[in-house]
Design a protein around this motif. Structure first.
Motif, PDB file in Angstrom:
ATOM      1  N   ARG A 342       0.841  -1.204   0.000  1.00 22.91           N
ATOM      2  CA  ARG A 342       0.000   0.000   0.000  1.00 22.91           C
ATOM      3  C   ARG A 342       0.871   1.246   0.000  1.00 22.91           C
ATOM      4  N   ARG A 343       1.838   1.260   0.892  1.00 16.17           N
ATOM      5  CA  ARG A 343       2.718   2.422   0.997  1.00 16.17           C
ATOM      6  C   ARG A 343       3.507   2.628  -0.292  1.00 16.17           C
ATOM      7  N   LYS A 344       3.871   1.527  -0.949  1.00 15.18           N
ATOM      8  CA  LYS A 344       4.644   1.647  -2.181  1.00 15.18           C
ATOM      9  C   LYS A 344       3.846   2.324  -3.290  1.00 15.18           C
ATOM     10  N   ILE A 345       2.521   2.214  -3.259  1.00 17.44           N
ATOM     11  CA  ILE A 345       1.717   2.905  -4.278  1.00 17.44           C
ATOM     12  C   ILE A 345       1.021   4.131  -3.693  1.00 17.44           C
ATOM     13  N   GLY A 346       1.467   4.587  -2.511  1.00 15.07           N
ATOM     14  CA  GLY A 346       1.038   5.875  -1.991  1.00 15.07           C
ATOM     15  C   GLY A 346      -0.180   5.875  -1.098  1.00 15.07           C
ATOM     16  N   LEU A 347      -0.577   4.726  -0.584  1.00 12.65           N
ATOM     17  CA  LEU A 347      -1.803   4.637   0.205  1.00 12.65           C
ATOM     18  C   LEU A 347      -1.492   4.522   1.691  1.00 12.65           C
ATOM     19  N   ASN A 348      -2.081   5.419   2.466  1.00 15.43           N
ATOM     20  CA  ASN A 348      -1.970   5.339   3.920  1.00 15.43           C
ATOM     21  C   ASN A 348      -3.211   4.707   4.536  1.00 15.43           C
ATOM     22  N   SER A 349      -4.350   4.910   3.896  1.00 15.68           N
ATOM     23  CA  SER A 349      -5.601   4.351   4.390  1.00 15.68           C
ATOM     24  C   SER A 349      -5.796   2.949   3.815  1.00 15.68           C
ATOM     25  N   GLU A 350      -6.796   2.255   4.302  1.00 12.15           N
ATOM     26  CA  GLU A 350      -7.073   0.883   3.877  1.00 12.15           C
ATOM     27  C   GLU A 350      -8.451   0.790   3.243  1.00 12.15           C
ATOM     28  N   ALA A 387       0.787  15.790  -8.017  1.00  7.11           N
ATOM     29  CA  ALA A 387       0.528  16.616  -6.837  1.00  7.11           C
ATOM     30  C   ALA A 387       0.976  18.050  -7.022  1.00  7.11           C
ATOM     31  N   ALA A 388       1.741  18.334  -8.101  1.00 12.78           N
ATOM     32  CA  ALA A 388       2.355  19.653  -8.264  1.00 12.78           C
ATOM     33  C   ALA A 388       1.338  20.747  -8.555  1.00 12.78           C
ATOM     34  N   GLY A 389       0.271  20.426  -9.240  1.00 11.93           N
ATOM     35  CA  GLY A 389      -0.712  21.454  -9.572  1.00 11.93           C
ATOM     36  C   GLY A 389      -1.411  21.171 -10.879  1.00 11.93           C
ATOM     37  N   ASP A 390      -2.166  22.174 -11.364  1.00 13.75           N
ATOM     38  CA  ASP A 390      -2.987  21.981 -12.562  1.00 13.75           C
ATOM     39  C   ASP A 390      -2.597  22.892 -13.714  1.00 13.75           C
ATOM     40  N   GLY A 391      -1.455  23.563 -13.624  1.00 10.91           N
ATOM     41  CA  GLY A 391      -1.035  24.466 -14.689  1.00 10.91           C
ATOM     42  C   GLY A 391      -0.574  23.712 -15.919  1.00 10.91           C
ATOM     43  N   LYS A 392      -0.354  24.460 -17.004  1.00 16.59           N
ATOM     44  CA  LYS A 392       0.072  23.852 -18.261  1.00 16.59           C
ATOM     45  C   LYS A 392       1.426  23.172 -18.116  1.00 16.59           C
ATOM     46  N   ALA A 393       2.360  23.846 -17.431  1.00 11.29           N
ATOM     47  CA  ALA A 393       3.689  23.257 -17.226  1.00 11.29           C
ATOM     48  C   ALA A 393       3.593  22.005 -16.375  1.00 11.29           C
ATOM     49  N   PRO A 430      -5.979  11.587   1.839  1.00 10.66           N
ATOM     50  CA  PRO A 430      -6.127  12.968   2.320  1.00 10.66           C
ATOM     51  C   PRO A 430      -5.308  13.992   1.556  1.00 10.66           C
ATOM     52  N   SER A 431      -4.114  13.589   1.079  1.00 10.97           N
ATOM     53  CA  SER A 431      -3.216  14.563   0.458  1.00 10.97           C
ATOM     54  C   SER A 431      -2.433  13.914  -0.663  1.00 10.97           C
ATOM     55  N   ALA A 432      -2.522  14.498  -1.863  1.00 12.28           N
ATOM     56  CA  ALA A 432      -1.726  13.985  -2.983  1.00 12.28           C
ATOM     57  C   ALA A 432      -0.243  14.182  -2.726  1.00 12.28           C
TER      58      ALA A 432
END
Length: 505
Positions: A342-350, A387-393, A430-432
């Motif tokens: 789970r942690r390896k693919i970014g999951l803290n919850s179950e 997680a960086a944002g939604d801009g074009k870059a 909760p957080s990307a």
């Protein structure tokens, strides 16, 4: 003049009855030369040693000079080797100098490997060759940096004398530090002799040394079995999480402390294949990557057999209680495994579908012969980009990260099916940014890749220790992206791939 002892020895195992060990002294070697000394570990152990006095260090860690307070011994044990029981094995090329208490208050063994024959050598010379010593030094320190419980490397010395295997090789001595060297096979040694007093003495020793909280348990020996099983389930789950294949998980290579021990024919996955085997002596694939959890449970069953007379006077009751531990081993392993992945693919919850999500990724990796380490690291990069944002870059960065994740790692159609499921699941975290940080903290950029180890050994055999030292530097911070070590993160080219690894004996 020194007012402090070099080593503050307090040798509890030497105080056990004589049948637990044999007194033996290292054999002097002709021309010891220090290869490497682990100064930070020595400081943690409270050793009063001058790092600049390499001649003195070489003399001590070759066995030529015995530090005051040492009580050298070879430990007796038995073991199942590839499923075949050997009633007496013991330390055939290892000599325990003694024990010290480290800065955290934990008792540690200091042991020489390759310092000469012992009563358990079984016609062997008790020596070690340079290559296996360097392998163990690199892998043990890499495992520590990866956060995997393992024995540690304190020193390595070239002896100045040859050893004779298939060819003539430079001899070396490795100094290993462990929470203890008591193994499942140590219990088997006494069980094979129906030595119930010995089993009780050993069990009480292990509880005192490793699991003092169990002293007040209603059934302390059952609790001991439960605790060792728990440690092994968690350890093997963590092995799988970094793609580690021990190669020879015999009962004499399983510590009751829960540390990884004996890095003989061990290896790390390059391309993901759950049935991958590297060890030249594992012709049937007994210790393949995927088989390690089942083998660990099998080994715990052998420990359970030894402890039955102590668990309950009623044998049927003892068997029922031990079987309960074995059943819970499987449950504990599954829980530990999914927690790791789970942690390896970014999951803290179950969530209930998490195991299917992980298995879907692994299946795609297997089909695409994906590099195990790089796949998860690039998935972490993709999480960071998202997680960086939604801009074009930011969108451009995300597309580049996605292409880097997919290209060369799995079929596009598999990625196109799996990535939306992962993103959907990740969105419920909760957080990307937190998910991305988690992934980068558990998915290493650098592992001690097999071809790099072989390169270091080959160069050392030609007298060049530079590649060994550089590889050792590279694995010290495995979760960091360090440009100067970028080459150590790369997959091997086809001609660099290591197909077989070999035991040091």
């Amino acid at each position: 003049m020194r007012n402090k002892p070099l080593f503050k020895f307090d040798n509890s195992y030497a105080r056990l009855p004589e049948r637990f060990h044999a007194s033996v002294y290292p054999e002097a070697v002709r021309g010891p030369t220090l290869i490497k000394f682990n100064g930070p570990l020595a400081k943690n152990l409270g050793l009063d040693l001058d790092e600049d006095d390499t001649a003195r260090l070489a003399a001590i860690f070759s066995g030529n000079v015995l530090p005051p307070g040492a009580e050298p011994l070879a430990m007796a044990y038995a073991g199942h080797q590839f499923g075949n029981f050997q009633p007496q094995l013991g330390d055939g090329r290892a000599i325990l100098l003694g024990e010290v208490v480290d800065a955290a208050g934990i008792r540690r063994d200091i042991q020489l490997k390759g310092a000469g024959p012992t009563p358990f050598s079984r016609r062997g010379d008790g020596r070690a060759a340079l290559g296996p010593v360097l392998r163990e030094y690199i892998v043990s320190e890499a495992m520590a940096a990866l956060g995997i419980p393992a024995t540690r490397a304190l020193a390595a010395v070239i002896t100045g004398e040859p050893v004779y295997r298939e060819t003539t090789l430079p001899g070396a001595v490795f100094t290993r530090v462990a929470a203890s060297h008591v193994r499942v096979g140590t219990f088997q040694f006494f069980a094979a002799r129906e030595d119930i007093d010995g089993l009780r003495t050993l069990s009480d020793y292990v509880i005192d040394r490793h699991y003092a909280d169990l002293k007040t348990a209603e059934k302390p020996y059952l609790a001991l079995l439960e605790r060792v099983a728990e440690r092994q389930a968690e350890l093997v789950a963590r092995w799988l999480g970094i793609g580690f294949i021990h190669g020879v998980v015999n009962t004499d290579n399983v510590t009751v402390s829960g540390e990884t021990i004996d890095f003989g024919p061990c290896a790390f996955l390059d391309e993901y294949d759950p049935m991958k085997v590297f060890s030249s002596i594992d012709a049937q694939g007994r210790y393949a990557y995927r088989n390690q959890p089942g083998i660990a449970q099998w080994n715990i069953a052998r420990l359970a057999e030894c402890l039955l007379p102590l668990i309950d006077a009623d044998q049927d009751a003892a068997v029922d209680q031990a079987n309960g531990v074995l059943k819970r081993f499987g449950e504990r392993f599954q829980a530990a495994w999914i927690a790791v992945f789970r942690r390896k693919i970014g999951l803290n919850s179950e969530e209930p579908g998490d195991a299917d999500l992980v298995q879907g990724l692994l299946a795609a990796m297997h089909e695409g012969r994906a590099d195990f380490t790089l796949t998860f690291r690039r998935l972490a990069d993709l999480a960071s980009a998202q997680a960086a944002g939604d801009g074009k870059a930011d969108e451009q960065a995300r597309l580049q990260a996605e292409a880097a994740f997919v290209e060369g790692f799995m079929p596009w159609e598999k990625a196109e099916a799996w990535l939306p499921l992962w993103r959907e699941r990740l969105a419920r975290e909760p957080s990307a940014a937190g998910a991305a940080a988690l992934m980068r903290s558990v998915n290493p950029a650098i592992i001690p890749r097999n071809h790099r180890i072989e390169e270091a050994i080959s160069a050392a055999l030609d007298g060049d220790l530079g590649p060994f030292n550089r590889l050792l530097d590279a694995v010290q911070a495995p979760y960091e992206d360090r440009p100067e070590f970028a080459a150590y993160a790369e997959s091997p080219r086809d001609e660099q791939r290591v197909l077989r690894t070999f035991c040091g004996t």
